[in-house]
Design a protein around this motif. Structure first.
Motif, mmCIF file in Angstrom:
data_model
loop_
_atom_site.group_PDB
_atom_site.id
_atom_site.type_symbol
_atom_site.label_atom_id
_atom_site.label_comp_id
_atom_site.label_asym_id
_atom_site.label_seq_id
_atom_site.Cartn_x
_atom_site.Cartn_y
_atom_site.Cartn_z
ATOM 1 N N ALA A 82 0.843 -1.204 0.000
ATOM 2 C CA ALA A 82 0.000 0.000 0.000
ATOM 3 C C ALA A 82 0.874 1.248 0.000
ATOM 4 O O ALA A 82 1.958 1.275 0.588
ATOM 5 N N GLY A 83 0.382 2.288 -0.669
ATOM 6 C CA GLY A 83 1.139 3.530 -0.732
ATOM 7 C C GLY A 83 2.370 3.354 -1.597
ATOM 8 O O GLY A 83 2.283 2.925 -2.752
ATOM 9 N N LEU A 84 3.511 3.648 -1.026
ATOM 10 C CA LEU A 84 4.774 3.524 -1.753
ATOM 11 C C LEU A 84 5.122 2.044 -1.892
ATOM 12 O O LEU A 84 5.296 1.343 -0.889
ATOM 13 N N ASP A 85 5.199 1.553 -3.129
ATOM 14 C CA ASP A 85 5.491 0.127 -3.285
ATOM 15 C C ASP A 85 6.974 -0.152 -3.077
ATOM 16 O O ASP A 85 7.794 0.761 -2.958
ATOM 17 N N GLY A 86 7.312 -1.441 -3.033
ATOM 18 C CA GLY A 86 8.671 -1.822 -2.717
ATOM 19 C C GLY A 86 9.703 -1.319 -3.703
ATOM 20 O O GLY A 86 10.805 -0.918 -3.313
ATOM 21 N N LEU A 87 9.377 -1.328 -4.986
ATOM 22 C CA LEU A 87 10.340 -0.884 -5.988
ATOM 23 C C LEU A 87 10.588 0.607 -5.880
ATOM 24 O O LEU A 87 11.740 1.064 -5.936
ATOM 25 N N GLU A 88 9.541 1.394 -5.712
ATOM 26 C CA GLU A 88 9.717 2.841 -5.581
ATOM 27 C C GLU A 88 10.444 3.170 -4.276
ATOM 28 O O GLU A 88 11.267 4.094 -4.234
ATOM 29 N N THR A 89 10.150 2.408 -3.229
ATOM 30 C CA THR A 89 10.877 2.580 -1.965
ATOM 31 C C THR A 89 12.371 2.391 -2.175
ATOM 32 O O THR A 89 13.190 3.190 -1.700
ATOM 33 N N LEU A 90 12.734 1.335 -2.904
ATOM 34 C CA LEU A 90 14.147 1.051 -3.143
ATOM 35 C C LEU A 90 14.780 2.120 -4.021
ATOM 36 O O LEU A 90 15.913 2.561 -3.763
ATOM 37 N N LYS A 91 14.084 2.554 -5.052
ATOM 38 C CA LYS A 91 14.635 3.593 -5.926
ATOM 39 C C LYS A 91 14.947 4.863 -5.145
ATOM 40 O O LYS A 91 16.010 5.472 -5.321
ATOM 41 N N ARG A 92 14.030 5.269 -4.274
ATOM 42 C CA ARG A 92 14.248 6.484 -3.485
ATOM 43 C C ARG A 92 15.395 6.303 -2.494
ATOM 44 O O ARG A 92 16.184 7.225 -2.262
ATOM 45 N N LEU A 93 15.491 5.114 -1.932
ATOM 46 C CA LEU A 93 16.573 4.849 -0.994
ATOM 47 C C LEU A 93 17.921 4.875 -1.688
ATOM 48 O O LEU A 93 18.896 5.445 -1.167
ATOM 49 N N ARG A 94 17.991 4.298 -2.873
ATOM 50 C CA ARG A 94 19.256 4.256 -3.602
ATOM 51 C C ARG A 94 19.691 5.636 -4.098
ATOM 52 O O ARG A 94 20.882 5.907 -4.258
ATOM 53 N N SER A 95 18.729 6.509 -4.347
ATOM 54 C CA SER A 95 19.051 7.804 -4.970
ATOM 55 C C SER A 95 19.458 8.878 -3.978
ATOM 56 O O SER A 95 19.916 9.952 -4.392
ATOM 57 N N ALA A 96 19.323 8.624 -2.686
ATOM 58 C CA ALA A 96 19.637 9.651 -1.689
ATOM 59 C C ALA A 96 20.507 9.050 -0.597
ATOM 60 O O ALA A 96 20.370 7.871 -0.262
ATOM 61 N N PRO A 97 21.416 9.847 -0.021
ATOM 62 C CA PRO A 97 22.260 9.330 1.055
ATOM 63 C C PRO A 97 21.420 8.868 2.241
ATOM 64 O O PRO A 97 20.425 9.489 2.594
#
Length: 272
Positions: A82-97
């Motif tokens: 729900a909300g932010l899915d796992g792939l988008e969660t990972l993309k955001r985590l990888r793109s920011a310190p």
């Protein structure tokens, strides 16, 4: 002796999965999964295998905030949350310190098409696993990622030794130490890839699915008969290794032995 009989006779006496306790000891996992029953099962299995902590999240936003501020050794992410899915969660985590921005990530999802697998791997995942998955396959996959992180962190030679064998990944060679020096073992590129994966695991189990993903790289799908393809290749490789290593005692052959859950292990030849 047939290969089946050899497998039964030489399946490692100890349980190679028990050795994973040393790999998992003190580790912390983040688990993003909105199915409570499945989340509880995975968490319980990791804790029983030796993990120190498994933090569970049902929503991507909460998982992202935690990974940005707390250290995790492994991230296990469902795609359909729900909300932010796992792939988008990972993309955001990888793109920011963030504290766990570089932690190895495994997608564990029911979205198993080739396009979705490619999306997941390009989106920052280190492995992409299909639901349902057996407990031992999951543990083996996690252990493989933790070993890779450990190898990257060590500023040591990339050569691996196992008893009289020396494997050089850079030169892509396997050599056997003899009284006269070292002798090159003749292997095809696929055979070397298989031996490299098994020796790198250092006596811990590598599942046949893992071998397929990493060694049969020219295939873009998993055929129904992939186990038969692997078994035929392993049978030939066992004979090839035996023919080229007469110095190694008969009791140590085959060098590649079966483990539980369709897994394989290269014998530990280092003296106890």
């Amino acid at each position: 002796m047939t290969d089946t009989a050899a497998d039964e006779a030489t399946s490692v006496a100890g349980d190679p999965f028990a050795a994973l306790a040393d790999v998992f000891a003190g580790r912390r996992a983040l688990l993003l999964e909105d199915d409570p029953a499945l989340a509880e099962h995975v968490a319980d299995r990791l804790l029983a295998a030796g993990f120190a902590a498994v933090e569970r999240f049902e929503a991507g936003e909460a998982a992202l905030e935690a990974a940005q501020t707390r250290p995790y050794d492994i991230l296990i992410l469902d795609r359909l949350t729900a909300g932010l899915d796992g792939l988008e969660t990972l993309k955001r985590l990888r793109s920011a310190p963030g504290v766990s921005s570089d932690a190895p990530a495994l997608m564990l999802t029911a979205l198993t098409g080739e396009r979705q697998r490619v999306e997941g791997l390009l989106g920052g995942a280190d492995d992409y696993l299909s639901k349902p998955i057996g407990d031992e396959e999951l543990l083996a996959r996690i252990a493989a990622q933790l070993r890779r992180v450990a190898r990257r962190s060590k500023a040591v030679s990339t050569d691996l030794t196992n008893g009289p064998f020396r494997l050089s990944p850079g030169a892509r060679t396997l050599k056997l130490k003899t009284p006269d020096g070292e002798r090159l073992i003749d292997l095809s590129p696929l055979e070397f890839a298989i031996v490299s994966e098994l020796m790198t695991a250092r006596g811990q189990p590598v599942t046949k699915t893992m071998l397929w993903d990493r060694c049969w790289v020219e295939w873009t799908f998993l055929p129904d008969n992939f186990i038969n393809i692997i078994d035929a290749r392993i049978s030939a490789l066992r004979r090839r290794l035996k023919e080229q290593t007469p110095e190694i005692g008969e009791d140590l052959h085959p060098l590649i032995v079966a483990a539980r859950s369709q897994s394989l292990v290269f014998r530990d030849l280092d003296p106890a």
